[in-house]
Scaffold this motif. Structure first.
Motif, mmCIF file in Angstrom:
data_model
loop_
_atom_site.group_PDB
_atom_site.id
_atom_site.type_symbol
_atom_site.label_atom_id
_atom_site.label_comp_id
_atom_site.label_asym_id
_atom_site.label_seq_id
_atom_site.Cartn_x
_atom_site.Cartn_y
_atom_site.Cartn_z
ATOM 1 N N ALA A 123 0.842 -1.205 0.000
ATOM 2 C CA ALA A 123 0.000 0.000 0.000
ATOM 3 C C ALA A 123 0.872 1.247 0.000
ATOM 4 C CB ALA A 123 -0.911 0.015 1.227
ATOM 5 N N LEU A 124 0.429 2.259 -0.750
ATOM 6 C CA LEU A 124 1.143 3.538 -0.760
ATOM 7 C C LEU A 124 0.230 4.659 -1.237
ATOM 8 C CD1 LEU A 124 3.378 4.205 -3.853
ATOM 9 C CD2 LEU A 124 1.793 2.276 -3.783
ATOM 10 N N VAL A 125 0.650 5.884 -0.958
ATOM 11 C CA VAL A 125 0.017 7.083 -1.495
ATOM 12 C C VAL A 125 0.802 7.508 -2.727
ATOM 13 C CG1 VAL A 125 -0.592 9.490 -1.039
ATOM 14 C CG2 VAL A 125 -0.755 7.796 0.795
ATOM 15 N N HIS A 126 0.108 7.874 -3.802
ATOM 16 C CA HIS A 126 0.777 8.266 -5.042
ATOM 17 C C HIS A 126 1.408 9.646 -4.882
ATOM 18 C CE1 HIS A 126 0.341 9.021 -9.685
ATOM 19 N NE2 HIS A 126 1.595 8.936 -9.302
ATOM 20 N N ALA A 127 0.588 10.690 -4.764
ATOM 21 C CA ALA A 127 1.093 12.057 -4.590
ATOM 22 C C ALA A 127 0.569 12.609 -3.273
ATOM 23 C CB ALA A 127 0.661 12.940 -5.751
ATOM 24 N N GLU A 128 1.415 13.341 -2.578
ATOM 25 C CA GLU A 128 1.065 13.853 -1.253
ATOM 26 C C GLU A 128 0.774 15.351 -1.323
ATOM 27 O OE1 GLU A 128 0.535 12.061 1.226
ATOM 28 O OE2 GLU A 128 1.908 10.366 1.384
ATOM 29 N N ASN A 185 5.516 10.006 -5.048
ATOM 30 C CA ASN A 185 6.192 8.721 -4.902
ATOM 31 C C ASN A 185 6.370 8.057 -6.264
ATOM 32 O OD1 ASN A 185 6.753 8.378 -2.072
ATOM 33 N ND2 ASN A 185 4.548 8.295 -1.741
ATOM 34 N N PRO A 186 7.427 7.247 -6.428
ATOM 35 C CA PRO A 186 7.730 6.628 -7.733
ATOM 36 C C PRO A 186 6.797 5.458 -8.040
ATOM 37 C CG PRO A 186 9.344 5.923 -6.112
ATOM 38 C CD PRO A 186 8.470 6.937 -5.416
ATOM 39 N N LEU A 187 5.564 5.766 -8.373
ATOM 40 C CA LEU A 187 4.529 4.742 -8.535
ATOM 41 C C LEU A 187 4.860 3.701 -9.603
ATOM 42 C CD1 LEU A 187 1.711 3.719 -7.697
ATOM 43 C CD2 LEU A 187 0.750 5.271 -9.402
#
Length: 364
Positions: free
Chosen positions: A115-120, A127-129
């Motif tokens: 799990a991750l957030v793309h742009a904050e 993040n380097p999606l």
């Protein structure tokens, strides 16, 4: 007797049941995905928690990338459901390094979910999606991406990237309503969600929402809020008229023009362009100045500059160019007013050069 008049909000017609499926298909087009699209009658944080709750259970192993408070919350929700969670915590206020993700994936044990957030929008980083998705695909890991801020601000091709669950909200770069959100869910994600007794009879149950798909995608479960869906439909009309590629390009231009203006102003952006989001530009405040005083000075001039959010962001301020703000007038006023606030605090700022740099960016 006083005449209170007629309030049209009291007589809103029901949203037509047959149009929910069309809404879902239009969102699938925005995401470039043929996966199932679920509509959630709440702000996107509810959809994010629903994804975590629906996956989490004892025996599930997750790798959770934390680059803001949102990632921290997602890990908490997974742990609450009994999942074993390994966190990768990026340097405060910065994007995650792809080497750290690869190392964590190779360290073992087997990871089921990433799990991750793309742009904050909290710190203005990206993040380097694509690189992270490639690592996950090679290991057959189910992926969950918080794209609430990034959709419309950055290119997002769900099927091409292989994202299993993408969560979006229309209220940021898409400029739509905040009270409704959506998820795309792949067949692989459904297999993981529905095994071993998925959570049921809950507003956070994706398995319950799947009954809408299985039942022919007509009336949504519960009592729909028609205003939100009429507003979403109107937003989609506008988005489709402008075109997603144009919306993304408009945000990219606003971000690059902001950075050019700040450089000419004499202020450094927080991260290099390749690691920055197109949504907000974060700026470190000079050591001798207080962020709160700059924010207050900008507010007195009618421009909203906000503080950074999360660890490492205490001395950051954010210039917002998201959604309708991704436009020349807002970019110019953000940078000029920030320069004026710096001057008022006794710090040099070349406002004329900044204005010219922004104008040049838009002329090109």
């Amino acid at each position: 007797m006083s005449d209170l008049g007629w309030n049209p909000l009291h007589g809103v017609p029901s949203y037509p049941a047959e149009r929910y499926a069309a809404l879902a298909d239009r969102i699938g087009g925005i995401l470039r995905s043929r996966n199932d699209i679920l509509l959630v009658q709440a702000e996107a944080v509810v959809a994010l928690e629903a994804a975590a709750v629906s996956l989490a259970r004892p025996g599930l192993s997750a790798l959770n990338i934390i680059t803001s408070p949102y990632g921290g919350w997602f890990g908490q929700w997974l742990r609450r459901g009994g999942a074993t969670v390994k966190d990768i915590v990026a340097e405060p206020g910065l994007s995650v390094e792809i080497e750290a993700v690869a190392k964590a994936l190779d360290a073992g044990p087997r990871i089921d979910v990433l799990a991750l957030v793309h742009a904050e929008s909290a710190s203005g980083i990206l993040n380097p999606l694509p690189e992270i998705m490639a690592l996950a695909r090679a290991r057959n890991i189910v992926t969950i991406v918080d794209a609430v801020a990034s959709v419309g601000g950055h290119q997002l091709d769900v099927d091409d990237l292989g994202i299993d669950i993408a969560v979006i909200g229309p209220q940021k770069a898409l400029g739509g309503p905040a009270g409704v959100s959506a998820l795309s869910v792949s067949h692989r994600a459904w297999d993981l969600i529905l095994r071993d007794g998925a959570p049921r009879e809950s507003i956070l149950s994706l398995a319950d929402l799947k009954t809408w798909i299985d039942g022919g995608r007509r009336g949504l479960p519960g009592t729909p809020a028609p205003l939100e869906f009429f507003a979403l439909e109107t937003a989609l009309d506008r988005i489709e008229a402008e075109g997603m590629e144009n919306i993304v390009a408009r945000h990219a231009l606003a971000a690059s023009a902001t950075r050019a203006g700040l450089m000419a102003l004499g202020a450094a952006a927080w991260v290099p362009a390749e690691k920055a989001s197109n949504l907000v530009t974060a700026v470190p405040v000079p050591e001798a100045l207080e962020p709160a005083s700059l924010i207050a000075a900008a507010g007195r001039l009618g421009v909203e500059i906000t503080a950074g959010v999360g660890n490492g962001s205490a001395r950051l301020v954010r210039l917002n160019h998201t959604g309708p703000r991704a436009a020349f007038q807002t970019v110019l006023s953000n940078v000029v007013v920030y320069g004026v606030a710096l001057r008022q605090a006794g710090h040099p700022a070349d406002i004329s050069a900044a204005s010219e740099a922004i104008a040049d960016a838009y002329r090109r």
